[in-house]
Write an enzyme that holds these catalytic residues in place. Structure first.
Site, PDB file in Angstrom:
ATOM      1  N   GLY A  95       2.122  63.296   0.752  1.00  0.00           N
ATOM      2  CA  GLY A  95       1.691  62.214   1.629  1.00  0.00           C
ATOM      3  C   GLY A  95       2.672  62.096   2.771  1.00  0.00           C
ATOM      4  N   GLN A 114       7.164  57.718   9.259  1.00  0.00           N
ATOM      5  CA  GLN A 114       8.018  58.881   8.958  1.00  0.00           C
ATOM      6  C   GLN A 114       8.039  59.876  10.121  1.00  0.00           C
ATOM      7  OE1 GLN A 114       6.227  59.634   4.821  1.00  0.00           O
ATOM      8  NE2 GLN A 114       8.306  60.428   4.651  1.00  0.00           N
ATOM      9  N   CYS A 147      10.878  62.690  -1.555  1.00  0.00           N
ATOM     10  CA  CYS A 147      10.359  62.204  -0.274  1.00  0.00           C
ATOM     11  C   CYS A 147      10.835  63.113   0.851  1.00  0.00           C
ATOM     12  CB  CYS A 147      10.861  60.779  -0.046  1.00  0.00           C
ATOM     13  SG  CYS A 147      10.304  60.051   1.496  1.00  0.00           S
ATOM     14  N   LEU A 148       9.935  63.414   1.785  1.00  0.00           N
ATOM     15  CA  LEU A 148      10.312  64.265   2.926  1.00  0.00           C
ATOM     16  C   LEU A 148      11.374  63.602   3.791  1.00  0.00           C
ATOM     17  CD1 LEU A 148       6.772  65.560   3.939  1.00  0.00           C
ATOM     18  CD2 LEU A 148       8.565  66.835   2.741  1.00  0.00           C
ATOM     19  N   HIS A 158       3.972  55.001  -3.217  1.00  0.00           N
ATOM     20  CA  HIS A 158       5.079  55.570  -2.453  1.00  0.00           C
ATOM     21  C   HIS A 158       4.762  55.520  -0.948  1.00  0.00           C
ATOM     22  CE1 HIS A 158       8.335  58.715  -1.880  1.00  0.00           C
ATOM     23  NE2 HIS A 158       7.678  58.777  -0.740  1.00  0.00           N
ATOM     24  N   GLU A 159       3.537  55.903  -0.579  1.00  0.00           N
ATOM     25  CA  GLU A 159       3.179  55.954   0.856  1.00  0.00           C
ATOM     26  C   GLU A 159       3.070  54.556   1.461  1.00  0.00           C
ATOM     27  OE1 GLU A 159       3.586  58.636   2.408  1.00  0.00           O
ATOM     28  OE2 GLU A 159       3.794  59.707   0.513  1.00  0.00           O
ATOM     29  N   HIS A 177       6.367  53.083   2.301  1.00  0.00           N
ATOM     30  CA  HIS A 177       6.901  53.524   3.602  1.00  0.00           C
ATOM     31  C   HIS A 177       6.484  52.561   4.707  1.00  0.00           C
ATOM     32  CE1 HIS A 177       8.968  57.298   3.005  1.00  0.00           C
ATOM     33  NE2 HIS A 177       7.969  57.821   2.320  1.00  0.00           N
TER      34      HIS A 177
HETATM   35 NI    NI Z   1       8.090  59.584   1.161  1.00  0.00          NI
END
Ligand code: NI
Length: 191
Positions: free
Chosen positions: A49, A54, A102-103, A144-145, A148
């Site tokens: 995701g 981000q 996480c990216l 999680h998304e 963010h």
């Molecule tokens: Ni993430």
């Protein structure tokens, strides 16, 4: 389409609450291009995701997709989903422990407690309402998304910091046990 630069932990954009998009803004070419680029960037980075903040755009849009993901080989597949102005409401109070990465948090993973069943209300990229229920590992990805978009990272929710590990050490020491847990979650919740 363009591969966008992903913000890393420490960048303030990850800590702001992203703002809602109006229907008019959603229909603009610039917003639709952003959504295309978000999907492209997520796929390029093998993310499950990616939220717009981000990639340094602080609006409430995220993309979610899992298709035989090499970063998360145990995750059940999720078809490409775009959520605009999403809200999540837990259904019941059952939770499970999810090992997240996480990216925006390079080379770190940790255990986070997530609700196992959620109602998802949002708009899709065409402005049509989405109202559905997600469960299990998939519900963890949705939480999680949307975290963010509220300026929250998974590390904020790690209560047992001894679970923090690099991806290499995760594969070596933690992955086998976590895969067993994933099988249990999938058996219980179907995803
Ligand atoms: Ni993430």
């Amino acid at each position: 389409m363009t591969i966008l630069k992903i913000a890393h932990i420490g960048h303030p954009v990850l800590r702001e609450r992203a703002r809602e998009l109006s229907l008019e803004e959603l229909g603009k070419d610039s917003t639709q291009t952003l959504i295309d680029d978000l999907v492209e960037t997520m796929r390029d980075a093998n993310g499950a995701g990616l939220a717009a903040n981000q990639v340094h755009v602080s609006v409430r849009v995220c993309a979610i997709e899992v298709h035989d993901n090499p970063r998360y080989p145990y995750k059940p597949n999720i078809p490409l989903t775009i959520l605009v102005n999403p809200t999540l409401t837990p259904v019941g109070d059952e939770r499970f422990d999810n090992y997240e990465g996480c990216l925006s948090v390079p080379d770190l993973r940790g255990v986070v407690s997530r609700f196992a069943e959620l109602r998802v209300q949002a708009l899709d990229r065409a402005g049509r309402p989405i109202d559905c229920v997600v469960r299990g590992i998939t519900a963890g990805t949705f939480q999680h998304e949307v975290d963010h978009l509220d300026g929250r990272l998974f590390v904020d929710r790690v209560t047992d910091t001894s679970t923090l590990c690099t991806w290499k050490e995760f594969a070596k020491w933690r992955e086998a046990e976590f895969r067993t847990r994933v099988h249990q979650v999938v058996a219980r919740w179907g995803s």
